[in-house]
Write a protein that holds these residues in place. Structure first.
Motif, PDB file in Angstrom:
ATOM      1  N   GLY A   1       0.840  -1.192   0.000  1.00 43.07           N
ATOM      2  CA  GLY A   1       0.000   0.000   0.000  1.00 43.07           C
ATOM      3  C   GLY A   1       0.870   1.235   0.000  1.00 43.07           C
ATOM      4  N   PRO A   2       0.293   2.384  -0.302  1.00 41.02           N
ATOM      5  CA  PRO A   2       1.064   3.633  -0.288  1.00 41.02           C
ATOM      6  C   PRO A   2       1.598   3.940   1.110  1.00 41.02           C
ATOM      7  CG  PRO A   2      -1.093   3.925  -1.324  1.00 41.02           C
ATOM      8  CD  PRO A   2      -1.118   2.594  -0.648  1.00 41.02           C
ATOM      9  N   ASN A   3       2.527   4.868   1.176  1.00 34.04           N
ATOM     10  CA  ASN A   3       3.025   5.333   2.468  1.00 34.04           C
ATOM     11  C   ASN A   3       1.860   5.822   3.317  1.00 34.04           C
ATOM     12  OD1 ASN A   3       5.635   4.851   1.628  1.00 34.04           O
ATOM     13  ND2 ASN A   3       5.998   6.955   0.961  1.00 34.04           N
ATOM     14  N   GLY A   4       1.867   5.430   4.587  1.00 38.76           N
ATOM     15  CA  GLY A   4       0.816   5.877   5.494  1.00 38.76           C
ATOM     16  C   GLY A   4      -0.482   5.114   5.383  1.00 38.76           C
ATOM     17  N   SER A   5      -0.469   3.985   4.681  1.00 39.39           N
ATOM     18  CA  SER A   5      -1.719   3.239   4.499  1.00 39.39           C
ATOM     19  C   SER A   5      -2.015   2.288   5.657  1.00 39.39           C
ATOM     20  CB  SER A   5      -1.680   2.455   3.186  1.00 39.39           C
ATOM     21  OG  SER A   5      -0.599   1.553   3.165  1.00 39.39           O
ATOM     22  N   GLY A   6      -1.071   2.122   6.589  1.00 39.01           N
ATOM     23  CA  GLY A   6      -1.322   1.291   7.767  1.00 39.01           C
ATOM     24  C   GLY A   6      -0.651  -0.061   7.736  1.00 39.01           C
ATOM     25  N   LYS A   7       0.303  -0.262   6.828  1.00 40.31           N
ATOM     26  CA  LYS A   7       0.955  -1.575   6.695  1.00 40.31           C
ATOM     27  C   LYS A   7       1.696  -1.976   7.970  1.00 40.31           C
ATOM     28  CE  LYS A   7       3.429  -0.229   3.158  1.00 40.31           C
ATOM     29  NZ  LYS A   7       2.964   1.166   3.088  1.00 40.31           N
ATOM     30  N   SER A   8       2.565  -1.091   8.459  1.00 42.20           N
ATOM     31  CA  SER A   8       3.333  -1.411   9.667  1.00 42.20           C
ATOM     32  C   SER A   8       2.420  -1.555  10.879  1.00 42.20           C
ATOM     33  CB  SER A   8       4.387  -0.328   9.924  1.00 42.20           C
ATOM     34  OG  SER A   8       5.351  -0.301   8.904  1.00 42.20           O
ATOM     35  N   THR A   9       1.397  -0.741  10.956  1.00 41.00           N
ATOM     36  CA  THR A   9       0.449  -0.842  12.062  1.00 41.00           C
ATOM     37  C   THR A   9      -0.249  -2.189  12.050  1.00 41.00           C
ATOM     38  OG1 THR A   9       0.098   1.553  12.105  1.00 41.00           O
ATOM     39  CG2 THR A   9      -1.618   0.180  13.092  1.00 41.00           C
ATOM     40  N   LEU A  10      -0.621  -2.664  10.867  1.00 44.89           N
ATOM     41  CA  LEU A  10      -1.275  -3.964  10.783  1.00 44.89           C
ATOM     42  C   LEU A  10      -0.326  -5.082  11.226  1.00 44.89           C
ATOM     43  CD1 LEU A  10      -3.561  -5.833  10.023  1.00 44.89           C
ATOM     44  CD2 LEU A  10      -2.833  -5.691   7.618  1.00 44.89           C
ATOM     45  N   VAL A  11       0.911  -5.047  10.774  1.00 50.31           N
ATOM     46  CA  VAL A  11       1.854  -6.095  11.151  1.00 50.31           C
ATOM     47  C   VAL A  11       2.119  -6.072  12.652  1.00 50.31           C
ATOM     48  CG1 VAL A  11       4.232  -6.890  10.892  1.00 50.31           C
ATOM     49  CG2 VAL A  11       2.928  -6.258   8.886  1.00 50.31           C
ATOM     50  N   ARG A  12       2.280  -4.898  13.216  1.00 53.22           N
ATOM     51  CA  ARG A  12       2.514  -4.811  14.662  1.00 53.22           C
ATOM     52  C   ARG A  12       1.305  -5.314  15.452  1.00 53.22           C
ATOM     53  NH1 ARG A  12       4.099   1.036  16.154  1.00 53.22           N
ATOM     54  NH2 ARG A  12       4.517   0.055  18.183  1.00 53.22           N
ATOM     55  N   THR A  13       0.119  -5.098  14.931  1.00 60.78           N
ATOM     56  CA  THR A  13      -1.080  -5.602  15.599  1.00 60.78           C
ATOM     57  C   THR A  13      -1.151  -7.118  15.486  1.00 60.78           C
ATOM     58  OG1 THR A  13      -2.215  -3.522  15.057  1.00 60.78           O
ATOM     59  CG2 THR A  13      -3.579  -5.350  15.789  1.00 60.78           C
ATOM     60  N   LEU A  14      -0.797  -7.653  14.314  1.00 62.99           N
ATOM     61  CA  LEU A  14      -0.750  -9.107  14.146  1.00 62.99           C
ATOM     62  C   LEU A  14       0.256  -9.743  15.093  1.00 62.99           C
ATOM     63  CD1 LEU A  14      -0.827  -9.358  10.245  1.00 62.99           C
ATOM     64  CD2 LEU A  14      -2.626 -10.126  11.800  1.00 62.99           C
ATOM     65  N   ALA A  15       1.328  -9.014  15.397  1.00 60.36           N
ATOM     66  CA  ALA A  15       2.351  -9.525  16.310  1.00 60.36           C
ATOM     67  C   ALA A  15       1.970  -9.366  17.778  1.00 60.36           C
ATOM     68  CB  ALA A  15       3.679  -8.820  16.037  1.00 60.36           C
ATOM     69  N   GLY A  16       0.866  -8.717  18.051  1.00 58.10           N
ATOM     70  CA  GLY A  16       0.436  -8.509  19.429  1.00 58.10           C
ATOM     71  C   GLY A  16       1.092  -7.330  20.114  1.00 58.10           C
ATOM     72  N   LEU A  17       1.719  -6.437  19.330  1.00 59.19           N
ATOM     73  CA  LEU A  17       2.418  -5.291  19.906  1.00 59.19           C
ATOM     74  C   LEU A  17       1.530  -4.061  20.023  1.00 59.19           C
ATOM     75  CD1 LEU A  17       5.785  -5.675  17.970  1.00 59.19           C
ATOM     76  CD2 LEU A  17       5.223  -6.490  20.271  1.00 59.19           C
ATOM     77  N   LEU A  18       0.404  -4.060  19.343  1.00 60.78           N
ATOM     78  CA  LEU A  18      -0.571  -2.985  19.446  1.00 60.78           C
ATOM     79  C   LEU A  18      -1.933  -3.589  19.769  1.00 60.78           C
ATOM     80  CD1 LEU A  18       0.280  -0.748  16.334  1.00 60.78           C
ATOM     81  CD2 LEU A  18       0.809  -0.255  18.732  1.00 60.78           C
ATOM     82  N   ASP A  19      -2.676  -2.924  20.622  1.00 64.86           N
ATOM     83  CA  ASP A  19      -4.025  -3.371  20.965  1.00 64.86           C
ATOM     84  C   ASP A  19      -5.035  -2.693  20.044  1.00 64.86           C
ATOM     85  OD1 ASP A  19      -3.161  -4.951  23.122  1.00 64.86           O
ATOM     86  OD2 ASP A  19      -3.145  -3.192  24.449  1.00 64.86           O
ATOM     87  N   PRO A  20      -5.926  -3.461  19.446  1.00 63.94           N
ATOM     88  CA  PRO A  20      -6.930  -2.844  18.576  1.00 63.94           C
ATOM     89  C   PRO A  20      -7.978  -2.073  19.366  1.00 63.94           C
ATOM     90  CG  PRO A  20      -7.325  -5.205  18.770  1.00 63.94           C
ATOM     91  CD  PRO A  20      -6.036  -4.931  19.484  1.00 63.94           C
ATOM     92  N   ASP A  21      -8.546  -1.065  18.715  1.00 68.92           N
ATOM     93  CA  ASP A  21      -9.691  -0.356  19.292  1.00 68.92           C
ATOM     94  C   ASP A  21     -10.950  -1.207  19.189  1.00 68.92           C
ATOM     95  OD1 ASP A  21      -8.016   1.876  19.612  1.00 68.92           O
ATOM     96  OD2 ASP A  21      -8.490   2.596  17.608  1.00 68.92           O
ATOM     97  N   ALA A  22     -11.029  -1.974  18.108  1.00 69.76           N
ATOM     98  CA  ALA A  22     -12.184  -2.833  17.870  1.00 69.76           C
ATOM     99  C   ALA A  22     -11.725  -3.997  17.003  1.00 69.76           C
ATOM    100  CB  ALA A  22     -13.305  -2.056  17.172  1.00 69.76           C
ATOM    101  N   GLY A  23     -12.541  -5.046  17.004  1.00 67.61           N
ATOM    102  CA  GLY A  23     -12.199  -6.214  16.218  1.00 67.61           C
ATOM    103  C   GLY A  23     -11.286  -7.157  16.969  1.00 67.61           C
TER     104      GLY A  23
END
Length: 260
Positions: free
Chosen positions: A35-57
């Motif tokens: 995805g383009p820069n700023g599209s959330g790629k790194s955020t998604l991977v960090r969430t998949l790794a359990g390093l970020l807590d989702p707001d929902a889902g």
């Protein structure tokens, strides 16, 4: 065991970065996130790794909520390689790679035969045998990136999540790394990589997840997700599709699309 997200929403500070992301990632396959820069790629991977807590889902591993796994168990199951090739201690390469066995060892325990075999396999997989006696501060950026990947592989995780693993590698080592990731997936590991290069994604990925502004544009087999319309929608580019000598279809960006 599958790694899945359903209706995932994640914020960084006050900014919502991911919106309603759904995906089922399968073991034994390489999934590229683009995805383009700023599209959330790194955020998604960090969430998949359990390093970020989702707001929902939810994020699930093998049908179990990732958030309910003990940190040690999660570290055994998921290996995460961040963008930044940062090392905070001036260790020997062999010592750094051995740290990947930490989730499998009791505190202060020495290396077992199983540990050493996993370390040796990681050293061979990343082609860093000539570097094992060097200090990490003596390595180039590309060498350090390979060593850090070796540390992750030494943990023998079920899933490898790598954020921009090609960024500091020269073309030869990029190709070598992608080939190694495909070999790992062929052995049953689930591999998720964040990439920017459409050609490398088409070459290496079984599945592709395209993001734009935190939303899924397309998710599925690489040939379908890297087709003209999804790439127009995600990147705002027109592509020319060419075939390689192995019958793969490779999208080559040729210009901006006027409709985006």
């Amino acid at each position: 065991m599958e790694l899945s997200v359903s209706d995932l929403a994640v914020s960084l500070g006050t900014r919502r970065v991911l919106h309603g992301v759904d995906a089922m990632l399968r073991p034994g396959r390489v999934t590229a996130i683009l995805g383009p820069n700023g599209s959330g790629k790194s955020t998604l991977v960090r969430t998949l790794a359990g390093l970020l807590d989702p707001d929902a889902g939810q994020v699930k591993l093998g049908g179990k909520l990732l958030a309910r796994l003990q940190p040690r168990e999660r570290a055994r199951r998921i290996g995460y390689l961040p963008q930044e090739a940062t090392v905070h201690w001036d260790l020997r390469v062999a010592e750094l790679i051995a740290l990947g066995r930490a989730p499998h060892r009791a505190p202060f325990a020495g290396l077992s035969g199983t540990d050493q075999a996993a370390i040796d396999a990681a050293i061979e997989a990343t082609a860093v045998r000539p570097l094992v006696e060097r200090r990490v501060t003596q390595l180039s950026g590309g060498e350090r990136a390979r060593v850090l990947l070796g540390r992750v592989l030494a943990g023998a995780p079920d899933w490898l999540l790598a954020d921009e693993p090609l960024a500091s590698l020269d073309p030869v080592h990029q190709l070598d790394l992608l080939d190694r990731l495909r070999t790992l997936a062929a052995g049953g590991m689930g591999v998720v990589i964040v990439l920017h290069d459409l050609l490398q994604a088409a070459r290496a990925a079984d599945d592709v997840l395209l993001l734009r502004e935190g939303r899924v544009v397309a998710f599925g087999p690489a040939e379908a997700a890297l087709a003209h319309q999804p790439l127009r929608e995600a990147f705002g580019v027109e592509v020319m599709v060419i075939g390689d000598d192995q019958g793969r279809l490779l999208p080559v960006p040729i210009g901006r699309t006027k409709s985006v």
